[in-house]
Scaffold this motif. Sequence first.
Motif, PDB file in Angstrom:
ATOM      1  N   ILE A 198       0.849  -1.201   0.000  1.00 41.31           N
ATOM      2  CA  ILE A 198       0.000   0.000   0.000  1.00 41.31           C
ATOM      3  C   ILE A 198       0.875   1.237   0.000  1.00 41.31           C
ATOM      4  O   ILE A 198       1.869   1.328   0.718  1.00 41.31           O
ATOM      5  CB  ILE A 198      -0.971  -0.019   1.201  1.00 41.31           C
ATOM      6  CG1 ILE A 198      -1.966  -1.181   1.012  1.00 41.31           C
ATOM      7  CG2 ILE A 198      -1.699   1.310   1.329  1.00 41.31           C
ATOM      8  CD1 ILE A 198      -2.939  -1.369   2.157  1.00 41.31           C
ATOM      9  N   THR A 199       0.495   2.172  -0.849  1.00 38.76           N
ATOM     10  CA  THR A 199       1.289   3.372  -1.084  1.00 38.76           C
ATOM     11  C   THR A 199       0.390   4.603  -1.045  1.00 38.76           C
ATOM     12  O   THR A 199      -0.818   4.486  -1.289  1.00 38.76           O
ATOM     13  CB  THR A 199       2.013   3.242  -2.446  1.00 38.76           C
ATOM     14  OG1 THR A 199       2.911   4.324  -2.610  1.00 38.76           O
ATOM     15  CG2 THR A 199       1.046   3.204  -3.608  1.00 38.76           C
ATOM     16  N   PRO A 200       0.934   5.775  -0.756  1.00 38.83           N
ATOM     17  CA  PRO A 200       0.095   6.974  -0.730  1.00 38.83           C
ATOM     18  C   PRO A 200      -0.338   7.447  -2.117  1.00 38.83           C
ATOM     19  O   PRO A 200      -1.306   8.193  -2.236  1.00 38.83           O
ATOM     20  CB  PRO A 200       0.988   8.016  -0.052  1.00 38.83           C
ATOM     21  CG  PRO A 200       2.372   7.532  -0.245  1.00 38.83           C
ATOM     22  CD  PRO A 200       2.297   6.039  -0.287  1.00 38.83           C
ATOM     23  N   ILE A 201       0.346   7.003  -3.155  1.00 38.44           N
ATOM     24  CA  ILE A 201      -0.002   7.418  -4.525  1.00 38.44           C
ATOM     25  C   ILE A 201      -1.156   6.556  -5.017  1.00 38.44           C
ATOM     26  O   ILE A 201      -1.035   5.340  -5.085  1.00 38.44           O
ATOM     27  CB  ILE A 201       1.209   7.294  -5.462  1.00 38.44           C
ATOM     28  CG1 ILE A 201       2.334   8.217  -4.992  1.00 38.44           C
ATOM     29  CG2 ILE A 201       0.809   7.598  -6.905  1.00 38.44           C
ATOM     30  CD1 ILE A 201       3.645   8.035  -5.721  1.00 38.44           C
ATOM     31  N   GLY A 202      -2.287   7.193  -5.324  1.00 37.71           N
ATOM     32  CA  GLY A 202      -3.434   6.456  -5.842  1.00 37.71           C
ATOM     33  C   GLY A 202      -4.465   6.060  -4.806  1.00 37.71           C
ATOM     34  O   GLY A 202      -5.362   5.266  -5.095  1.00 37.71           O
ATOM     35  N   LEU A 203      -4.362   6.601  -3.608  1.00 39.35           N
ATOM     36  CA  LEU A 203      -5.371   6.304  -2.596  1.00 39.35           C
ATOM     37  C   LEU A 203      -6.718   6.922  -2.989  1.00 39.35           C
ATOM     38  O   LEU A 203      -6.760   7.874  -3.779  1.00 39.35           O
ATOM     39  CB  LEU A 203      -4.928   6.851  -1.235  1.00 39.35           C
ATOM     40  CG  LEU A 203      -3.765   6.110  -0.584  1.00 39.35           C
ATOM     41  CD1 LEU A 203      -3.284   6.870   0.643  1.00 39.35           C
ATOM     42  CD2 LEU A 203      -4.173   4.688  -0.209  1.00 39.35           C
ATOM     43  N   PRO A 204      -7.809   6.413  -2.440  1.00 36.66           N
ATOM     44  CA  PRO A 204      -9.122   6.964  -2.781  1.00 36.66           C
ATOM     45  C   PRO A 204      -9.213   8.465  -2.482  1.00 36.66           C
ATOM     46  O   PRO A 204      -8.699   8.921  -1.460  1.00 36.66           O
ATOM     47  CB  PRO A 204     -10.079   6.170  -1.879  1.00 36.66           C
ATOM     48  CG  PRO A 204      -9.370   4.885  -1.617  1.00 36.66           C
ATOM     49  CD  PRO A 204      -7.906   5.259  -1.540  1.00 36.66           C
ATOM     50  N   PRO A 205      -9.865   9.196  -3.375  1.00 35.46           N
ATOM     51  CA  PRO A 205     -10.057  10.636  -3.126  1.00 35.46           C
ATOM     52  C   PRO A 205     -10.822  10.844  -1.820  1.00 35.46           C
ATOM     53  O   PRO A 205     -11.697  10.058  -1.470  1.00 35.46           O
ATOM     54  CB  PRO A 205     -10.911  11.104  -4.316  1.00 35.46           C
ATOM     55  CG  PRO A 205     -10.809  10.026  -5.338  1.00 35.46           C
ATOM     56  CD  PRO A 205     -10.491   8.755  -4.613  1.00 35.46           C
ATOM     57  N   GLY A 206     -10.461  11.860  -1.107  1.00 37.21           N
ATOM     58  CA  GLY A 206     -11.151  12.162   0.130  1.00 37.21           C
ATOM     59  C   GLY A 206     -10.511  11.551   1.368  1.00 37.21           C
ATOM     60  O   GLY A 206     -10.845  11.946   2.480  1.00 37.21           O
ATOM     61  N   TRP A 207      -9.635  10.580   1.187  1.00 38.36           N
ATOM     62  CA  TRP A 207      -8.938  10.031   2.354  1.00 38.36           C
ATOM     63  C   TRP A 207      -7.960  11.074   2.874  1.00 38.36           C
ATOM     64  O   TRP A 207      -7.161  11.622   2.088  1.00 38.36           O
ATOM     65  CB  TRP A 207      -8.123   8.809   1.966  1.00 38.36           C
ATOM     66  CG  TRP A 207      -8.831   7.513   1.939  1.00 38.36           C
ATOM     67  CD1 TRP A 207     -10.159   7.299   1.703  1.00 38.36           C
ATOM     68  CD2 TRP A 207      -8.242   6.220   2.116  1.00 38.36           C
ATOM     69  NE1 TRP A 207     -10.417   5.957   1.710  1.00 38.36           N
ATOM     70  CE2 TRP A 207      -9.260   5.278   1.968  1.00 38.36           C
ATOM     71  CE3 TRP A 207      -6.951   5.797   2.373  1.00 38.36           C
ATOM     72  CZ2 TRP A 207      -9.032   3.906   2.080  1.00 38.36           C
ATOM     73  CZ3 TRP A 207      -6.723   4.435   2.485  1.00 38.36           C
ATOM     74  CH2 TRP A 207      -7.758   3.506   2.347  1.00 38.36           C
ATOM     75  N   PRO A 208      -7.952  11.353   4.155  1.00 37.85           N
ATOM     76  CA  PRO A 208      -6.873  12.178   4.691  1.00 37.85           C
ATOM     77  C   PRO A 208      -5.533  11.452   4.474  1.00 37.85           C
ATOM     78  O   PRO A 208      -5.447  10.239   4.655  1.00 37.85           O
ATOM     79  CB  PRO A 208      -7.207  12.280   6.179  1.00 37.85           C
ATOM     80  CG  PRO A 208      -8.696  12.042   6.250  1.00 37.85           C
ATOM     81  CD  PRO A 208      -8.963  11.037   5.168  1.00 37.85           C
ATOM     82  N   LEU A 209      -4.541  12.193   4.035  1.00 34.09           N
ATOM     83  CA  LEU A 209      -3.203  11.642   3.810  1.00 34.09           C
ATOM     84  C   LEU A 209      -2.236  12.421   4.677  1.00 34.09           C
ATOM     85  O   LEU A 209      -1.974  13.598   4.425  1.00 34.09           O
ATOM     86  CB  LEU A 209      -2.821  11.747   2.331  1.00 34.09           C
ATOM     87  CG  LEU A 209      -1.398  11.331   1.957  1.00 34.09           C
ATOM     88  CD1 LEU A 209      -1.097   9.908   2.420  1.00 34.09           C
ATOM     89  CD2 LEU A 209      -1.183  11.469   0.466  1.00 34.09           C
ATOM     90  N   GLY A 215       3.224  16.804  -1.910  1.00 34.68           N
ATOM     91  CA  GLY A 215       2.405  17.496  -2.896  1.00 34.68           C
ATOM     92  C   GLY A 215       1.217  16.699  -3.405  1.00 34.68           C
ATOM     93  O   GLY A 215       0.473  17.175  -4.272  1.00 34.68           O
ATOM     94  N   LEU A 216       1.011  15.497  -2.883  1.00 33.82           N
ATOM     95  CA  LEU A 216      -0.135  14.693  -3.317  1.00 33.82           C
ATOM     96  C   LEU A 216      -1.445  15.367  -2.905  1.00 33.82           C
ATOM     97  O   LEU A 216      -1.496  16.064  -1.881  1.00 33.82           O
ATOM     98  CB  LEU A 216      -0.066  13.288  -2.715  1.00 33.82           C
ATOM     99  CG  LEU A 216       0.996  12.370  -3.301  1.00 33.82           C
ATOM    100  CD1 LEU A 216       1.111  11.091  -2.468  1.00 33.82           C
ATOM    101  CD2 LEU A 216       0.684  12.025  -4.757  1.00 33.82           C
ATOM    102  N   PRO A 217      -2.516  15.148  -3.677  1.00 33.80           N
ATOM    103  CA  PRO A 217      -3.808  15.753  -3.319  1.00 33.80           C
ATOM    104  C   PRO A 217      -4.220  15.385  -1.894  1.00 33.80           C
ATOM    105  O   PRO A 217      -4.184  14.227  -1.506  1.00 33.80           O
ATOM    106  CB  PRO A 217      -4.780  15.134  -4.338  1.00 33.80           C
ATOM    107  CG  PRO A 217      -3.922  14.728  -5.492  1.00 33.80           C
ATOM    108  CD  PRO A 217      -2.592  14.340  -4.895  1.00 33.80           C
ATOM    109  N   GLY A 218      -4.591  16.380  -1.128  1.00 28.94           N
ATOM    110  CA  GLY A 218      -5.062  16.165   0.238  1.00 28.94           C
ATOM    111  C   GLY A 218      -3.999  15.885   1.265  1.00 28.94           C
ATOM    112  O   GLY A 218      -4.297  15.651   2.434  1.00 28.94           O
ATOM    113  N   ALA A 219      -2.722  15.898   0.866  1.00 25.14           N
ATOM    114  CA  ALA A 219      -1.655  15.592   1.814  1.00 25.14           C
ATOM    115  C   ALA A 219      -1.472  16.720   2.828  1.00 25.14           C
ATOM    116  O   ALA A 219      -1.531  17.902   2.481  1.00 25.14           O
ATOM    117  CB  ALA A 219      -0.339  15.356   1.077  1.00 25.14           C
TER     118      ALA A 219
END
Length: 185
Positions: A128-139, A171-175
């Motif tokens: 499991i990696t932070p790239i490609g996690l479901p949108p809306g998940w807090p990262l 820089g990932l979305p929601g990070a």
Amino acid sequence: MTAPIGNFDEARPAADVLELLAPPVAAALAAWQGEVPAEQLIHVDSDPDKADTAVWAETYGVTMEQSANCVVVAGKRGQDVTLAACVVLATTRADVNGLVRRHLGARKASFAPMDTAVGESGMEYGGITPIGLPPGWPLLIDAAVADSPYVVIGSGRRRGKLLVPGKALAGLPGAVVLEGLGVAV
């Protein structure tokens, strides 16, 4: 191409080998718009039987300080459950019951069950990696990870890893970068 860290027979830009990645990771890389160019995210092949961090690091000449773990956490408040991902250096553990719980506004936080983490992320356990996690998940990204020139993270599969600049993860979305997310073990 030579890998920026570790000892590998082959290293290639991850965007050139999307077929080797879990589908959500491949989709995220195909649509990459991060500040760090996609060519700087490197895929290296590795033995899936050596995917556990300590064994992998020793096998491929990477230090634990260059390795990051992504764990899925379930924060609960009443009947509401929030799934989140935490990325910390392998020399630390995520402060799930302190910082993570407070950040999520949860009464209780714990590691998500394996079937939930795998099913909801679309990735393999151990990859499991932070790239490609479901949108809306807090990262949640530990500041030490974000400050790393390169860290090893999963590829969404047990076979293969990604070598990624820490600032690409930040820089990932929601990070959200948090100081002290990773605590010494």
